[in-house]
Scaffold this active site. Structure first.
Site, short mmCIF file in Angstrom:
data_model
loop_
_atom_site.label_atom_id
_atom_site.label_comp_id
_atom_site.label_asym_id
_atom_site.label_seq_id
_atom_site.Cartn_x
_atom_site.Cartn_y
_atom_site.Cartn_z
CB CYS A 89 35.15 81.16 -1.63
SG CYS A 89 33.44 81.38 -1.07
CD GLU A 93 36.57 76.08 0.91
OE1 GLU A 93 36.81 75.18 0.01
OE2 GLU A 93 36.80 77.41 0.65
#
Length: 242
Positions: free
Chosen positions: A2, A108
């Site tokens: 992340c 992402e």
């Protein structure tokens, strides 16, 4: 992993969801990036309010207490669930300083041809949630340089988003999970460090502007068409006189 996320939930809604009282005037963030200050929910570890939840601003990128300077935090924005209880940088925080990071989506990137296309991962019902996190106090030289920092715990990606990236943050969806993660039972907290139910989350493409930390506006969370790779112009062919 992340490396970027969003938190645009109104402060009143955040207080109700996480059972925390705060006077912080939080502004929406559509592109939270490492080394920036972000809201984090932790338990007070000492004083009359020990054990009570507070919402504090911390720097993203955990700096261990033994670090010589804060630069190490850039490499510690995430902590792998599989080794978090073993790594010297994280094991103390995992045992005694677990925290929850409020969020409503994270980004992402997926390689599509020569282009890295960003996707935003959200709950299907678009409700806010929390990341499982760890926090640490770095006191530096002891001359007024104390700094609170945090990291986000990651695990294997759940089936519905694994085609985008093989890792994802540990997501906590309700008050019971928040309490367990921040509670005293380390083993119970460890049971939460698993991929979430694939039916709870979904991903959609967003504008590649999210890759620039200077961009932080509502347009970043809007769905966008997948951008095709830019094709290089063909080279001119040299002519021949014969």
């Amino acid at each position: 992993m992340c490396g970027r996320y969003s938190i645009t939930t109104a402060p009143d809604a955040m207080r109700r969801l996480f059972d925390v009282d705060t006077a912080l005037n939080l502004e929406p963030r559509w592109n939270m990036a490492p080394t920036q200050a972000a809201p984090v929910i932790k338990l007070m570890t000492e004083g009359p309010a020990k054990g009570h939840r507070v919402l504090a601003m911390m720097r993203w990128g955990l700096v261990p207490a033994w670090a010589k300077d804060i630069d190490i935090g850039v490499k510690m924005i995430n902590a792998r669930a599989e080794t978090v209880d073993e790594k010297p940088a994280f094991r103390g925080a995992y045992r005694y300083r677990r925290c929850v990071i409020p969020a409503d989506g994270f980004y992402e990137w997926r390689s599509e041809g020569k282009v890295k296309q960003p996707y935003r991962v959200v709950r299907k019902d678009r409700a806010p949630f929390g990341f499982a996190g760890l926090w640490e106090l770095w006191e530096g030289t002891g001359e007024g340089s104390a700094l609170e920092t945090f990291t986000i715990v990651t695990t294997e990606a759940t089936e519905s988003i694994a085609h985008i990236h093989h890792r994802m943050p540990v997501m906590l969806f309700d008050k019971a999970a928040f309490a367990t993660w921040m509670g005293p039972d380390k083993d119970a907290a460890g049971q939460l460090m698993l991929p979430c139910d694939p039916g709870l989350v979904e991903a959609y493409p967003v504008d590649r502007r999210v890759g620039n930390v200077r961009n932080d506006d509502a347009g970043l969370v809007e769905p966008a068409a997948v951008q095709e790779p830019v094709q290089a112009a063909p080279k001119p062919v040299q002519g021949s006189l014969f």
